[in-house]
Every structure is written in C-alpha cells, then in structure tokens.
Design a protein around this motif. Structure first.
Motif, PDB file in Angstrom:
ATOM      1  N   GLY A   1       0.819  -1.206   0.000  1.00 30.65           N
ATOM      2  CA  GLY A   1       0.000   0.000   0.000  1.00 30.65           C
ATOM      3  C   GLY A   1       0.853   1.256   0.000  1.00 30.65           C
ATOM      4  N   ARG A   2       1.931   1.231   0.777  1.00 33.57           N
ATOM      5  CA  ARG A   2       2.832   2.402   0.815  1.00 33.57           C
ATOM      6  C   ARG A   2       3.563   2.588  -0.513  1.00 33.57           C
ATOM      7  NH1 ARG A   2       7.027   2.454   5.232  1.00 33.57           N
ATOM      8  NH2 ARG A   2       6.810   0.203   5.445  1.00 33.57           N
ATOM      9  N   ILE A   3       3.960   1.483  -1.129  1.00 31.98           N
ATOM     10  CA  ILE A   3       4.611   1.569  -2.444  1.00 31.98           C
ATOM     11  C   ILE A   3       3.643   2.168  -3.464  1.00 31.98           C
ATOM     12  CG2 ILE A   3       5.465   0.176  -4.369  1.00 31.98           C
ATOM     13  CD1 ILE A   3       7.549   0.347  -2.232  1.00 31.98           C
ATOM     14  N   ALA A   4       2.393   1.699  -3.446  1.00 29.39           N
ATOM     15  CA  ALA A   4       1.395   2.217  -4.385  1.00 29.39           C
ATOM     16  C   ALA A   4       1.144   3.701  -4.153  1.00 29.39           C
ATOM     17  CB  ALA A   4       0.095   1.429  -4.248  1.00 29.39           C
ATOM     18  N   GLU A   5       1.085   4.091  -2.903  1.00 31.53           N
ATOM     19  CA  GLU A   5       0.858   5.504  -2.595  1.00 31.53           C
ATOM     20  C   GLU A   5       2.029   6.360  -3.064  1.00 31.53           C
ATOM     21  OE1 GLU A   5      -0.583   8.227   1.202  1.00 31.53           O
ATOM     22  OE2 GLU A   5       0.549   6.386   1.585  1.00 31.53           O
ATOM     23  N   ARG A   6       3.253   5.885  -2.854  1.00 32.15           N
ATOM     24  CA  ARG A   6       4.428   6.669  -3.214  1.00 32.15           C
ATOM     25  C   ARG A   6       4.509   6.918  -4.722  1.00 32.15           C
ATOM     26  NH1 ARG A   6       9.324   7.450  -0.327  1.00 32.15           N
ATOM     27  NH2 ARG A   6      11.127   8.044  -1.613  1.00 32.15           N
ATOM     28  N   TYR A   7       4.106   5.905  -5.507  1.00 30.10           N
ATOM     29  CA  TYR A   7       4.292   5.996  -6.960  1.00 30.10           C
ATOM     30  C   TYR A   7       2.981   6.172  -7.731  1.00 30.10           C
ATOM     31  CZ  TYR A   7       8.941   4.517  -5.616  1.00 30.10           C
ATOM     32  OH  TYR A   7      10.196   4.452  -5.016  1.00 30.10           O
ATOM     33  N   ARG A   8       1.965   6.619  -7.049  1.00 28.54           N
ATOM     34  CA  ARG A   8       0.657   6.756  -7.687  1.00 28.54           C
ATOM     35  C   ARG A   8       0.695   7.733  -8.860  1.00 28.54           C
ATOM     36  NH1 ARG A   8      -3.080   8.787  -2.924  1.00 28.54           N
ATOM     37  NH2 ARG A   8      -4.637   8.586  -4.575  1.00 28.54           N
ATOM     38  N   ALA A   9       1.609   8.684  -8.835  1.00 31.15           N
ATOM     39  CA  ALA A   9       1.679   9.685  -9.908  1.00 31.15           C
ATOM     40  C   ALA A   9       2.748   9.376 -10.948  1.00 31.15           C
ATOM     41  CB  ALA A   9       1.927  11.075  -9.314  1.00 31.15           C
ATOM     42  N   SER A  10       3.475   8.292 -10.780  1.00 32.07           N
ATOM     43  CA  SER A  10       4.551   7.975 -11.715  1.00 32.07           C
ATOM     44  C   SER A  10       3.984   7.470 -13.037  1.00 32.07           C
ATOM     45  CB  SER A  10       5.484   6.910 -11.131  1.00 32.07           C
ATOM     46  OG  SER A  10       6.377   6.441 -12.114  1.00 32.07           O
ATOM     47  N   ARG A  11       4.355   8.114 -14.105  1.00 29.68           N
ATOM     48  CA  ARG A  11       3.866   7.698 -15.413  1.00 29.68           C
ATOM     49  C   ARG A  11       4.583   6.442 -15.906  1.00 29.68           C
ATOM     50  NH1 ARG A  11       3.821  13.388 -18.662  1.00 29.68           N
ATOM     51  NH2 ARG A  11       5.705  13.684 -17.393  1.00 29.68           N
ATOM     52  N   ALA A  12       5.718   6.130 -15.312  1.00 31.73           N
ATOM     53  CA  ALA A  12       6.450   4.930 -15.727  1.00 31.73           C
ATOM     54  C   ALA A  12       5.949   3.665 -15.038  1.00 31.73           C
ATOM     55  CB  ALA A  12       7.942   5.093 -15.447  1.00 31.73           C
ATOM     56  N   LEU A  13       5.306   3.813 -13.874  1.00 30.80           N
ATOM     57  CA  LEU A  13       4.845   2.623 -13.149  1.00 30.80           C
ATOM     58  C   LEU A  13       3.753   1.926 -13.947  1.00 30.80           C
ATOM     59  CD1 LEU A  13       4.997   0.883 -10.554  1.00 30.80           C
ATOM     60  CD2 LEU A  13       3.072   2.240  -9.710  1.00 30.80           C
ATOM     61  N   TRP A  14       4.031   0.691 -14.344  1.00 33.73           N
ATOM     62  CA  TRP A  14       3.052  -0.104 -15.090  1.00 33.73           C
ATOM     63  C   TRP A  14       2.255  -1.030 -14.175  1.00 33.73           C
ATOM     64  CZ3 TRP A  14       2.655  -5.428 -15.730  1.00 33.73           C
ATOM     65  CH2 TRP A  14       1.705  -5.860 -16.669  1.00 33.73           C
ATOM     66  N   GLY A  15       2.920  -1.565 -13.136  1.00 35.12           N
ATOM     67  CA  GLY A  15       2.215  -2.489 -12.272  1.00 35.12           C
ATOM     68  C   GLY A  15       3.015  -2.854 -11.041  1.00 35.12           C
ATOM     69  N   ILE A  16       2.350  -3.573 -10.138  1.00 34.05           N
ATOM     70  CA  ILE A  16       2.961  -4.050  -8.894  1.00 34.05           C
ATOM     71  C   ILE A  16       2.684  -5.547  -8.771  1.00 34.05           C
ATOM     72  CG2 ILE A  16       2.859  -3.951  -6.370  1.00 34.05           C
ATOM     73  CD1 ILE A  16       2.277  -0.979  -6.596  1.00 34.05           C
ATOM     74  N   GLU A  17       3.756  -6.319  -8.546  1.00 35.50           N
ATOM     75  CA  GLU A  17       3.606  -7.749  -8.308  1.00 35.50           C
ATOM     76  C   GLU A  17       3.594  -7.997  -6.815  1.00 35.50           C
ATOM     77  OE1 GLU A  17       4.959 -12.078  -9.962  1.00 35.50           O
ATOM     78  OE2 GLU A  17       5.941 -10.285 -10.737  1.00 35.50           O
ATOM     79  N   LEU A  18       2.574  -8.727  -6.361  1.00 35.22           N
ATOM     80  CA  LEU A  18       2.277  -8.817  -4.937  1.00 35.22           C
ATOM     81  C   LEU A  18       3.260  -9.693  -4.163  1.00 35.22           C
ATOM     82  CD1 LEU A  18      -1.603  -9.167  -5.229  1.00 35.22           C
ATOM     83  CD2 LEU A  18      -0.227  -7.073  -5.016  1.00 35.22           C
TER      84      LEU A  18
END
Length: 372
Positions: free
Chosen positions: A159-176
C-alpha cells in the motif's frame, strides 16, 4: 494488445550470490540478510556502491534502444527502511538492512519515464521469507506464511509503495509476491493476494496500474475464478519457466528441451490464456541449462544438455533454445527474461545473450521487414 517484452533487473535491490559472487568473497553469507548481518556497519558503503554501479542510466538507454518495453524490478521488504518485522537471523540488530533502496527505485522510475520504459515493481523478498530461496532474502527459511505480522506487513508495504508511486507515469504495475513456495497453503496465499490487491487499489485504480500475482509453483487451474471481475480488474497472472532445476531437465538432451518448449510450454500458454481468462506473463525465463552455475549450493551430478556437444553445436543449440522459448512465450501477453546481467554466466544475462547473437538484436515491433 501487443506482447510486452521485458527484462528483470535482479540482484540490484535483492542480492543473489550466484549472480554477484564478487560481493560475497571472503564472507560466509548466502543471501542479503546474512550479508548485511555479517558485514554490519561496513555493509552500507559496499551496498550503496553496488546500487550505483550494477544498473545505471546507460542500462535503461541500452534496453530502450533495443525495443524492450518493460523492466521488472525486484525489491525486498526492507526497501523503505525500518521498522520491519524482526527475524532471529538478524541477531542483535533488529534492523540490519542498508537503508536507501527506495531512492534507487525513485531514480529507476525517472530513468524509465525518460526513455519510455514501463516498470513492474515486484515484492521479491517478504518478511520471514516466502520460499526459502536466497532470492527471497533468507536461504533455507520459509516462514512468511506462519506469522500474521509478516503477512500484514507485506500488505501494508505494498500500500505504501502504491501511494508513493501513484503519480509515476512509468509505473506499469505491482507484483504482490515473487515465487511463494509450493507448500504455502493456497487459501493463505489467495487471502493475501486479495488483501494486497485492495491495498494497492486504494492508491492505484485499475486504469492506472496492473496488479500481478505469481502461481506459487502450483497448477494454474487452482486460480480459476479466484479473483473474478468486476471486483478485481487489471489483474495479471505470472508464471516462471526454467529448464535446469529438475533431474528430468538436466538429463534431457537439447532436442527434448526444444520439444518441451515448442509443444508442452506452447500448449500450456494457450490453455492458460483460453481458460484462466487473465492476462498472463512469463515473468522469468532464461537460456540456462546448467544447474551448477546457477545454484552455488545445489548437489550434483551437474550433467547438462550441452555438455557432449562441440562448441559449434553448443552455439546452434543455445540459439535454437532461445528462439523456441521466444516463440512459445510470445503466446502470452508478455515475458521478462531473467536477468539483465550477471557476473557469472551469459546464458542468464540478457545483455550478453543479445551481444552474442543468441537473442535478436532488437525487440521492437517495427524493427524487421515482413517476409511477405
């Protein structure tokens, strides 16, 4: 949808001794946990130097120039610094890991955006270790699923990782979670995947980022209907396919490996896509056929499919193995080669395999003229 063609940036933020043995010379350590514990205060300078040199801006440039779409970046549960759950392997220091890894990810996302690459962030090493492998942070320890604290922390971290990079245009996804072991109960794993999905989605809606889960070394049919739409959206399934870790594969000749890839793995890919009805990626694969160079602790015998071929035949065989795997994994929605580089063997180094001509010089869709 075009196939995503990717590369793993392994042994950057989660050390693996077989890929970077130079960092382990003179140490008893077998993984990042014991490396940090054994080195103590000396770990920081050495690891920060590794972070700064193992992957650089130039590597992102090189990958982009060759038409790679995606980089999968493994990270450990300690990436955002303390506090994190204690494990007895840490000894007297409750927080042995070198802080600062999160800034490495910050920089990677900037480079990725600059050069048009997508990023998949992958929780590769969970508290207590989810698989007992060195790539899970602690060799021969598999306790992640045995303590609520470990699982809860993993959910909260994502959740913290998602919050930190919520605005990153390069972030494509998160593997759990990378490669939870086959004996982690499926019910525990699925409950975790659902909770972690919710934690990510609080900051990253489906249209913003994919959420990916690994098969946990079990039959993909166990996941039929497990994360159904419309409650779960933009969910991806991850399988890893290697051919050097079982006695059957080590004893097989190159022709059997080509048959297995062209027939069995292709059929599996088609079945998963048709039946599971989730976009699927082969998130790890390599040209490795020799166990000895991969696992510094594996027991022999170390026979392998190329050992009785002359150098010319070995060259032809590894090119055929590469091409056959590419054709099979192109049946999925994407693939990621493991790894971008190693200190040890070119069969596990994407860059070396490209430079040696084992893999194509470009992966861009428009790089080749039609044969028509």
């Amino acid at each position: 949808m075009a196939t995503l063609r990717g590369v793993n940036l392994g042994s950057w933020l989660v050390l693996e001794k077989w890929m970077v043995p130079s960092l382990f010379v003179g140490l008893a350590a077998t993984d990042e946990t014991t490396w940090c514990v054994e080195l103590g205060p000396a770990a920081s300078e050495r690891l920060r130097a590794h972070w700064a040199s193992w992957i650089t801006r130039d590597d992102f440039v090189w990958l982009a120039e060759r038409g790679i779409d995606l980089v999968r970046i493994p990270f450990g549960h300690w990436v955002m610094g303390p506090p994190y759950p204690y494990h007895p392997k840490y000894g007297e220091n409750p927080f042995p890991f070198v802080p600062g890894g999160i800034e490495v990810i910050d920089q990677a996302l900037v480079w990725a955006e600059t050069y048009g690459l997508k990023v998949l962030l992958d929780l590769h090493a969970a508290p207590g270790c989810q698989n007992g492998f060195d790539n899970g942070g602690m060799l021969d320890v598999c306790e992640w699923h045995t303590q609520t604290e470990y699982i809860d922390f993993s959910v909260e971290l994502l959740g913290r990782i998602a919050e930190r990079y919520r605005a990153s245009r390069a972030l494509w996804g998160i593997e759990l979670l990378n490669e939870p072991r086959w004996d982690v109960p499926t019910a525990i794993l699925l409950d975790y995947y659902r909770r972690a999905y919710d934690a990510v989605r609080r900051h990253l809606p489906p249209e913003r980022a994919a959420v990916m889960f690994h098969d946990g070394f079990r039959d993909w049919r166990e996941y039929l209907g497990a994360l159904p739409a419309p409650e779960y959206q933009n969910v991806w399934f991850d399988v890893h396919r290697y051919q050097c870790f079982t006695r059957e594969d080590l004893d097989a000749d190159i022709f059997e490996h080509l048959r297995k890839t062209a027939v069995d793995l292709r059929q599996e890919a088609d079945a998963i896509r048709a039946t599971l009805q989730l976009p699927t990626i082969c998130g790890e694969w390599s040209l490795g056929l020799d166990l000895e160079v991969v696992s510094l602790w594996a027991e022999g015998p170390f026979n392998h499919p190329l050992e009785h071929l002359d150098p010319f035949q070995q060259e032809v065989a590894i090119r055929a193995f590469a091409a056959t795997q590419l054709l099979a994994f192109e049946r999925y929605d994407g693939w990621c080669f493991w790894n971008y580089k190693t200190e040890t063997t070119p069969a596990w180094s994407f860059r070396a395999a490209v430079e040696r001509g084992w893999l194509p010089p470009s992966f861009a869709a428009n790089a080749y003229p039609s044969l028509d």
